[in-house]
Write a protein that holds these residues in place. Sequence first.
Motif, mmCIF file in Angstrom:
data_model
loop_
_atom_site.group_PDB
_atom_site.id
_atom_site.type_symbol
_atom_site.label_atom_id
_atom_site.label_comp_id
_atom_site.label_asym_id
_atom_site.label_seq_id
_atom_site.Cartn_x
_atom_site.Cartn_y
_atom_site.Cartn_z
ATOM 1 N N GLU A 65 -4.228 10.828 2.212
ATOM 2 C CA GLU A 65 -2.958 11.203 3.216
ATOM 3 C C GLU A 65 -3.172 11.042 4.567
ATOM 4 O O GLU A 65 -4.439 11.287 4.963
ATOM 5 N N LEU A 66 -2.320 10.734 5.640
ATOM 6 C CA LEU A 66 -2.582 10.503 6.940
ATOM 7 C C LEU A 66 -2.789 11.985 7.503
ATOM 8 O O LEU A 66 -1.915 13.061 7.311
ATOM 9 N N MET A 67 -3.983 12.150 8.062
ATOM 10 C CA MET A 67 -4.327 13.354 8.915
ATOM 11 C C MET A 67 -4.378 13.473 10.269
ATOM 12 O O MET A 67 -4.808 14.401 10.737
ATOM 13 N N THR A 68 -3.895 12.116 10.886
ATOM 14 C CA THR A 68 -3.477 12.203 12.465
ATOM 15 C C THR A 68 -2.368 12.204 12.984
ATOM 16 O O THR A 68 -2.174 11.720 13.968
ATOM 17 N N ALA A 69 -1.267 12.576 11.891
ATOM 18 C CA ALA A 69 0.186 12.633 12.573
ATOM 19 C C ALA A 69 0.368 13.550 13.397
ATOM 20 O O ALA A 69 -0.379 14.627 13.767
ATOM 21 N N ASN A 70 1.014 13.001 14.518
ATOM 22 C CA ASN A 70 1.260 14.001 15.596
ATOM 23 C C ASN A 70 0.357 14.304 16.483
ATOM 24 O O ASN A 70 0.424 15.257 17.146
ATOM 25 N N SER B 58 9.874 9.715 0.046
ATOM 26 C CA SER B 58 8.773 11.084 0.104
ATOM 27 C C SER B 58 8.730 11.342 1.605
ATOM 28 O O SER B 58 8.762 10.597 2.501
ATOM 29 N N ALA B 59 8.066 12.401 1.560
ATOM 30 C CA ALA B 59 7.843 13.101 2.997
ATOM 31 C C ALA B 59 6.263 12.967 3.529
ATOM 32 O O ALA B 59 5.925 13.233 4.611
ATOM 33 N N VAL B 60 5.457 12.292 2.559
ATOM 34 C CA VAL B 60 4.117 12.321 2.486
ATOM 35 C C VAL B 60 3.466 10.885 2.781
ATOM 36 O O VAL B 60 3.813 9.877 2.173
ATOM 37 N N PHE B 61 3.017 10.645 3.951
ATOM 38 C CA PHE B 61 2.317 9.513 4.400
ATOM 39 C C PHE B 61 0.823 9.238 3.861
ATOM 40 O O PHE B 61 0.046 10.136 3.973
ATOM 41 N N SER B 62 0.481 8.152 3.087
ATOM 42 C CA SER B 62 -0.699 7.837 2.326
ATOM 43 C C SER B 62 -1.245 6.456 2.920
ATOM 44 O O SER B 62 -0.259 5.572 3.338
ATOM 45 N N TYR B 63 -2.438 6.339 2.986
ATOM 46 C CA TYR B 63 -3.012 5.158 3.198
ATOM 47 C C TYR B 63 -2.767 3.969 2.251
ATOM 48 O O TYR B 63 -2.723 4.050 0.837
ATOM 49 N N ALA B 64 -2.172 2.807 2.966
ATOM 50 C CA ALA B 64 -1.956 1.769 2.103
ATOM 51 C C ALA B 64 -2.794 0.330 2.099
ATOM 52 O O ALA B 64 -3.060 -0.146 1.234
ATOM 53 N N GLY B 65 -3.284 0.437 3.349
ATOM 54 C CA GLY B 65 -4.582 -0.651 3.562
ATOM 55 C C GLY B 65 -4.505 -1.041 5.033
ATOM 56 O O GLY B 65 -4.077 -0.370 5.968
#
Length: 276
Positions: free
Chosen positions: A146-151, A120-127
């Motif tokens: 989904e991770l909102m603070t990438a880059n 997957s290309a989408v980072f999501s919260y795991a814990g």
Amino acid sequence: KTMSGVTIKTGLSPAPMHWCEVNDQVFYSNGVDSGILNQDNSRLDWAWAAPSAPALAATTGSLPAGLYRACFTFTLEDGRETGAGEIAELVLDGMQSLQISGIPQVAGQRTNVYLAPADSAVFSYAGTPTGAAWVWSSSPDALGHELMTANLHPLPAGCDVVQEWGGRIYAAQYFPELGQTVVWFSQPLAFHLFDLASDFLIVPGRVLMLAPHDTGLVVGTDTQIMAYTGAQMAQLADYGVVPGQHWSKDGKRLIFWSTRGVCSALPFTNLTEAAV
């Protein structure tokens, strides 16, 4: 009248301090020291340290085969989430789980793990583990937001003049070898996050003043005066402002010192040329 003060932080650089007030907080920086002051005289860090990259290893399990990627963010003591650190990746063969180690644990902060599972290309919260190592063996359906603070990055080192305008904080970093200033601006209402790849202005000379107006941000350097509207930068005068002098407001009009006398904006007028 007898005045008293409260010591909030010691050991600061003697460089001149700049500040702006937003939502009952004071954001300050002088190119060396920065921070956020609250109304109760408590202090928060403005710039933050990026999390390290995780260490990934395979362990026994049954996750779908594919390339797995992981990264960390921090949740600061006041609830702000930082940008993500470096990404680590590992290929699993379909009969393994993912072991994540090297999880930093910083006092007063929480460390969040984000995963991009099975190609997957989408980072999501795991814990948010509380230890230095953790095993992920759950279905991708168990992942959260989904991770909102990438880059996104912290306030760059070396920024001195700061100002809020249009729901963002603008911070000026001077590069003397180039004779230019980069004015970085934060994410909207997320003043600790900066996109260094796209959210900046470059102006000639050294920025000495950033002053907010309803219709634009007035940028005063040692060589010229400009106004930024959010879409374009326009020159107002071919001379600069006086260092160390703060702007003031007269109603909606800005009043400030230039090297050719007192000026107002916007629209721009040199008041001294007409009358003292």
